[in-house]
Motif scaffolding. Structure first.
Motif, PDB file in Angstrom:
ATOM      1  N   GLY A  92       0.788  -1.220   0.000  1.00  0.00           N
ATOM      2  CA  GLY A  92       0.000   0.000   0.000  1.00  0.00           C
ATOM      3  C   GLY A  92       0.819   1.267   0.000  1.00  0.00           C
ATOM      4  N   ASP A  93       2.151   1.144   0.137  1.00  0.00           N
ATOM      5  CA  ASP A  93       3.017   2.321   0.122  1.00  0.00           C
ATOM      6  C   ASP A  93       3.121   2.917  -1.276  1.00  0.00           C
ATOM      7  OD1 ASP A  93       3.537   2.058   2.796  1.00  0.00           O
ATOM      8  OD2 ASP A  93       5.640   1.449   2.562  1.00  0.00           O
ATOM      9  N   PHE A  94       3.400   4.223  -1.324  1.00  0.00           N
ATOM     10  CA  PHE A  94       3.818   4.880  -2.556  1.00  0.00           C
ATOM     11  C   PHE A  94       5.348   4.804  -2.569  1.00  0.00           C
ATOM     12  CE2 PHE A  94       0.155   8.120  -3.362  1.00  0.00           C
ATOM     13  CZ  PHE A  94      -0.801   7.181  -3.008  1.00  0.00           C
ATOM     14  N   VAL A  95       5.940   4.144  -3.560  1.00  0.00           N
ATOM     15  CA  VAL A  95       7.389   4.080  -3.641  1.00  0.00           C
ATOM     16  C   VAL A  95       7.864   5.137  -4.639  1.00  0.00           C
ATOM     17  CG1 VAL A  95       7.254   2.160  -5.328  1.00  0.00           C
ATOM     18  CG2 VAL A  95       9.412   2.664  -4.168  1.00  0.00           C
ATOM     19  N   TYR A  96       8.793   5.976  -4.172  1.00  0.00           N
ATOM     20  CA  TYR A  96       9.308   7.073  -4.997  1.00  0.00           C
ATOM     21  C   TYR A  96      10.722   6.764  -5.463  1.00  0.00           C
ATOM     22  CZ  TYR A  96       5.337   9.969  -3.614  1.00  0.00           C
ATOM     23  OH  TYR A  96       4.076  10.469  -3.421  1.00  0.00           O
ATOM     24  N   TYR A  97      11.032   7.194  -6.697  1.00  0.00           N
ATOM     25  CA  TYR A  97      12.314   6.910  -7.321  1.00  0.00           C
ATOM     26  C   TYR A  97      13.043   8.198  -7.700  1.00  0.00           C
ATOM     27  CZ  TYR A  97      10.120   2.322  -8.150  1.00  0.00           C
ATOM     28  OH  TYR A  97       9.491   1.110  -8.008  1.00  0.00           O
ATOM     29  N   GLY A  98      14.352   8.046  -7.859  1.00  0.00           N
ATOM     30  CA  GLY A  98      15.167   9.147  -8.336  1.00  0.00           C
ATOM     31  C   GLY A  98      15.640  10.060  -7.225  1.00  0.00           C
ATOM     32  N   LEU A 107       2.838   2.129  -6.864  1.00  0.00           N
ATOM     33  CA  LEU A 107       2.192   1.536  -5.693  1.00  0.00           C
ATOM     34  C   LEU A 107       2.825   0.193  -5.365  1.00  0.00           C
ATOM     35  CD1 LEU A 107      -0.227   1.646  -3.640  1.00  0.00           C
ATOM     36  CD2 LEU A 107      -1.492   0.274  -5.306  1.00  0.00           C
ATOM     37  N   VAL A 108       3.179  -0.014  -4.103  1.00  0.00           N
ATOM     38  CA  VAL A 108       3.693  -1.301  -3.651  1.00  0.00           C
ATOM     39  C   VAL A 108       2.506  -2.232  -3.398  1.00  0.00           C
ATOM     40  CG1 VAL A 108       4.998  -2.536  -1.875  1.00  0.00           C
ATOM     41  CG2 VAL A 108       5.713  -0.237  -2.586  1.00  0.00           C
ATOM     42  N   VAL A 109       2.453  -3.367  -4.099  1.00  0.00           N
ATOM     43  CA  VAL A 109       1.336  -4.296  -3.939  1.00  0.00           C
ATOM     44  C   VAL A 109       1.754  -5.594  -3.259  1.00  0.00           C
ATOM     45  CG1 VAL A 109       0.092  -3.337  -5.909  1.00  0.00           C
ATOM     46  CG2 VAL A 109       1.633  -5.277  -6.261  1.00  0.00           C
ATOM     47  N   ALA A 150      14.045   5.975  -3.581  1.00  0.00           N
ATOM     48  CA  ALA A 150      14.340   7.060  -2.638  1.00  0.00           C
ATOM     49  C   ALA A 150      13.693   6.812  -1.279  1.00  0.00           C
ATOM     50  CB  ALA A 150      13.858   8.396  -3.200  1.00  0.00           C
ATOM     51  N   GLY A 151      12.548   6.142  -1.272  1.00  0.00           N
ATOM     52  CA  GLY A 151      11.842   5.877  -0.024  1.00  0.00           C
ATOM     53  C   GLY A 151      10.374   5.597  -0.270  1.00  0.00           C
ATOM     54  N   TYR A 152       9.630   5.461   0.842  1.00  0.00           N
ATOM     55  CA  TYR A 152       8.242   5.021   0.759  1.00  0.00           C
ATOM     56  C   TYR A 152       7.322   5.962   1.540  1.00  0.00           C
ATOM     57  CZ  TYR A 152      10.685   0.757  -0.600  1.00  0.00           C
ATOM     58  OH  TYR A 152      11.512  -0.136  -1.217  1.00  0.00           O
ATOM     59  N   GLY A 153       6.247   6.401   0.891  1.00  0.00           N
ATOM     60  CA  GLY A 153       5.226   7.193   1.563  1.00  0.00           C
ATOM     61  C   GLY A 153       4.045   6.299   1.906  1.00  0.00           C
TER      62      GLY A 153
END
Length: 240
Positions: A92-98, A107-109, A150-153
């Protein structure tokens, strides 16, 4: 009421969608026009608008439960400002790149000890080459050690994923050493399970240094990342 599983279900149903023209999608039409872009303002990069489209359909509240934005950097800033930015992934996290997370979002599923499975828009089917500004919605499996992450929201879900029969359900939040200490019934469940496994702990429902040390030892013995944090992988090992 929305759960990470609800987000995954809606996102997966969109796999195979392709943009028409340069960045022209139903997700941007739903989000709204932005002056200066082609297609009457609807032709902007759409990885973030795809996330907003999915979140809207599961009932999450914009700018309360998740960042309603077409920009990845703005999304990262929202999660950090609201104390919902993480280094360890959860479903359910938003994974951000760069750099700074400003390049792309998905979206992490699914999460394993070594990989994450994602569904994202405005991408292609692999991180091997160009992983943003693709032509559609794809699912992919990515190493958790990938340097582009970069991390997870973590949005504010109102309920966790349905429990797996025969297992203690993952509570939906990563337990780790903080100041002030993380407390709750989920911490107590971890402590009780560790005590059953032979660790000497006070079952006080507070995630303190002694609990973290026991978790690290358990993780090492289980051959998973020994970061002292109880996320989906560690929870699954504790409650098989």
């Amino acid at each position: 009421m929305a759960s990470p599983a609800d987000m995954a279900r809606i996102a997966k149903a969109e796999i195979g969608y392709r943009e028409s023209g340069s960045n022209y999608t139903k997700y941007n039409k739903d989000f709204g026009s932005i002056p200066g872009y082609p297609h009457a303002g609807f032709g902007y990069p759409w990885c973030a608008s795809f996330m907003c489209w999915v979140a809207k359909r599961v009932g999450l509240k914009p700018n309360v439960d998740y960042p309603r934005t077409a920009g990845c950097e703005v999304g990262v800033a929202w999660f950090k400002r609201n104390g919902r930015w993480h280094r360890t992934p959860a479903e359910g996290d938003f994974v951000y790149y760069g750099p700074g997370g400003g390049t792309h979002v998905e979206l992490v599923v699914r999460v394993t000890s070594t990989t994450i499975t994602t569904v994202g828009g405005n991408t292609s089917g692999s991180l091997g080459g160009q992983y943003y500004n693709g032509n559609g919605v794809y699912q992919k499996v990515i190493s958790r050690s990938n340097s582009r992450i970069a991390g997870y929201g973590r949005p504010k879900y109102s309920k966790t994923s349905p429990p797996v029969p025969g297992k203690t359900p993952y509570p939906g939040r990563v337990l780790k050493l903080r100041s002030p200490l993380t407390t709750g019934s989920d911490v107590k469940s971890v402590q009780q399970q560790l005590v059953k496994l032979g660790y000497e702990l006070d079952i006080d429902g507070a995630y303190g240094p002694h609990t973290r040390a026991a978790v690290v030892d358990f993780q090492k013995k289980s051959k998973i990342t020994a970061d002292g944090e109880v996320g989906p992988d560690t929870w699954g090992k504790l409650f098989p």
